[in-house]
Write a protein that holds these residues in place. Structure first.
Motif, short mmCIF file in Angstrom:
data_model
loop_
_atom_site.label_atom_id
_atom_site.label_comp_id
_atom_site.label_asym_id
_atom_site.label_seq_id
_atom_site.Cartn_x
_atom_site.Cartn_y
_atom_site.Cartn_z
N VAL A 1 25.64 16.62 48.30
CA VAL A 1 25.89 15.21 48.61
C VAL A 1 25.59 14.35 47.38
O VAL A 1 26.37 13.45 47.02
CB VAL A 1 25.05 14.75 49.82
CG1 VAL A 1 25.12 13.23 49.98
CG2 VAL A 1 25.51 15.46 51.08
N TRP A 2 24.46 14.62 46.74
CA TRP A 2 24.07 13.84 45.56
C TRP A 2 25.09 14.02 44.44
O TRP A 2 25.45 13.07 43.74
CB TRP A 2 22.68 14.28 45.09
CG TRP A 2 22.22 13.56 43.86
CD1 TRP A 2 21.64 12.32 43.79
CD2 TRP A 2 22.33 14.03 42.51
NE1 TRP A 2 21.37 12.00 42.48
CE2 TRP A 2 21.78 13.03 41.68
CE3 TRP A 2 22.81 15.20 41.94
CZ2 TRP A 2 21.71 13.15 40.29
CZ3 TRP A 2 22.75 15.33 40.56
CH2 TRP A 2 22.21 14.33 39.75
N ILE A 3 25.57 15.26 44.25
CA ILE A 3 26.55 15.53 43.19
C ILE A 3 27.81 14.70 43.41
O ILE A 3 28.35 14.08 42.46
CB ILE A 3 26.90 17.04 43.16
CG1 ILE A 3 25.71 17.85 42.63
CG2 ILE A 3 28.13 17.29 42.27
CD1 ILE A 3 25.90 19.35 42.77
N LEU B 1 30.27 7.98 40.50
CA LEU B 1 29.80 6.98 39.54
C LEU B 1 30.25 7.30 38.12
O LEU B 1 30.54 6.40 37.33
CB LEU B 1 28.27 6.89 39.59
CG LEU B 1 27.65 6.32 40.87
CD1 LEU B 1 26.13 6.43 40.81
CD2 LEU B 1 28.08 4.86 41.06
N GLY B 2 30.27 8.59 37.79
CA GLY B 2 30.71 9.01 36.46
C GLY B 2 29.81 8.54 35.34
O GLY B 2 30.28 8.34 34.21
N THR B 3 28.51 8.41 35.59
CA THR B 3 27.60 7.87 34.58
C THR B 3 26.94 8.94 33.71
O THR B 3 26.53 8.65 32.59
CB THR B 3 26.50 7.03 35.25
OG1 THR B 3 25.85 7.83 36.25
CG2 THR B 3 27.10 5.80 35.91
#
Length: 337
Positions: free
Chosen positions: A284-286, A292-294
């Motif tokens: 989920v976090w991934i 976000l692509g940060t």
């Protein structure tokens, strides 16, 4: 070893698995009579010989049995071909030394320096001695966090383990039978052995008192406590009772755990495949971070954790827990099986 972005999931890193008790007892009885000639001092001296020979780059100074079994970082090799005897330039006395005079085995751990590099590594080893000769030598050298899967500190290892080597003089020592039961329960699918965790139980991973910074850097800076969870990785082929030190209360057990290395913030963490809820949380976090692509993220990749877990138990309570892992490719097994 980090198992999710929550402290509770991380604490589940202690795995448990058990060989059949009868088989374990047969293995012990077969070794009890052959090692009576090596006392604690004798075993300690042999460990010192190993370390001194590494610094001298002379593997042939080690008292090896005529036929022996040896591995370094999970792969078999003659000691004359092992990296440790070529690279280690500095090695003091072990910061942790567990000795089992009944089985003629010992476990040691310390920080070492390699070559001219001031960066230190963690050396761990297990030996079996028969007639004052080494018949088994199992070595791991972790050079940084990626070898282990998350946490690492060669610099903090000596201080953290010093207290473990000097337990209270008035402690109540556990019986050998109790320590055996503790070892047999560590990677078990089920066990009747009840573990009470001491108030000051020290929880370390490769020399570091474990702190969970959180995947977004918003976690705690307070070291995590030891726990003995019911939800954990297991290994039905675990090697139990490798070292049982009745004097200091140490137990060394090995399990081979299949898992996945996931991104964890801008680093990575090993999560056993048996811990599905932890892996699902990380997935989920991934997805959130990909949206976000940060930051660049490691693609989740299969891995095997080869462990030499160390517990310390006295006063009827668990006093310390060390999760010592070396990572290799997926679907591997132990050459010691």
């Amino acid at each position: 070893m980090r198992f999710s972005n929550t402290s509770n999931m991380l604490r589940l890193s202690i795995g448990l698995a058990v060989l059949p008790l009868a088989a374990a007892l047969v293995g012990r009885s077969a070794t009890n009579t052959s090692n009576s000639h090596c006392s604690r001092t004798c075993m300690s001296n042999i460990v010192t010989q190993i370390l001194d020979s590494m610094v001298a780059h002379d593997p042939y100074a080690v008292p090896m049995a005529p036929t022996y079994k040896a591995t370094e970082n999970s792969h078999p090799a003659a000691i004359g071909m092992m990296t440790s005897w070529r690279t280690i330039a500095k090695a003091g006395p072990p910061s942790l030394l567990a000795i089992d005079t009944t089985n003629g085995t010992a476990y040691f751990a310390l920080d070492v320096s390699e070559g001219n590099d001031a960066t230190e590594a963690v050396l761990r080893g297990r030996i079996k001695v028969v007639h004052q000769k080494i018949s088994e030598l199992e070595l791991f050298i972790n050079r940084y966090r990626g070898d282990h899967g998350f946490s690492f500190s060669a610099a903090e290892l000596p201080t953290n383990y010093e207290a473990l080597m000097s337990p209270p003089a008035n402690r109540t020592k556990a019986s050998r039978a109790t320590l055996e039961a503790l070892s047999e329960s560590l990677f078990a699918t089920s066990s009747n052995f009840s573990v009470t965790v001491g108030d000051n139980c020290q929880f370390t991973e490769l020399g570091w008192k474990v702190v969970d910074p959180g995947t977004n850097g918003t976690g705690s800076t307070t070291p995590l406590d030891c726990t003995w969870p019911s939800d954990h990785p297991t290994d039905t082929n675990a090697r139990v009772g490798l070292v049982i030190d009745e004097e200091l209360g140490f137990v060394v057990t090995s399990g081979t755990i299949q898992g996945t290395v996931y991104p964890y913030g801008n680093i990575s963490a090993f999560i056993p495949n048996a811990m599905t809820s932890a892996q699902e949380a990380q997935e989920v976090w991934i997805k959130e971070m990909e949206a976000l692509g940060t930051i660049p993220l490691l693609s989740p990749t299969g891995a095997t954790g080869d462990t030499l877990e160390v517990l310390q138990y006295y006063n009827g309570e668990l006093q310390s827990m060390q999760i010592n892992v070396y990572l290799s490719g997926p679907d591997m097994t132990s050459p010691w099986l």
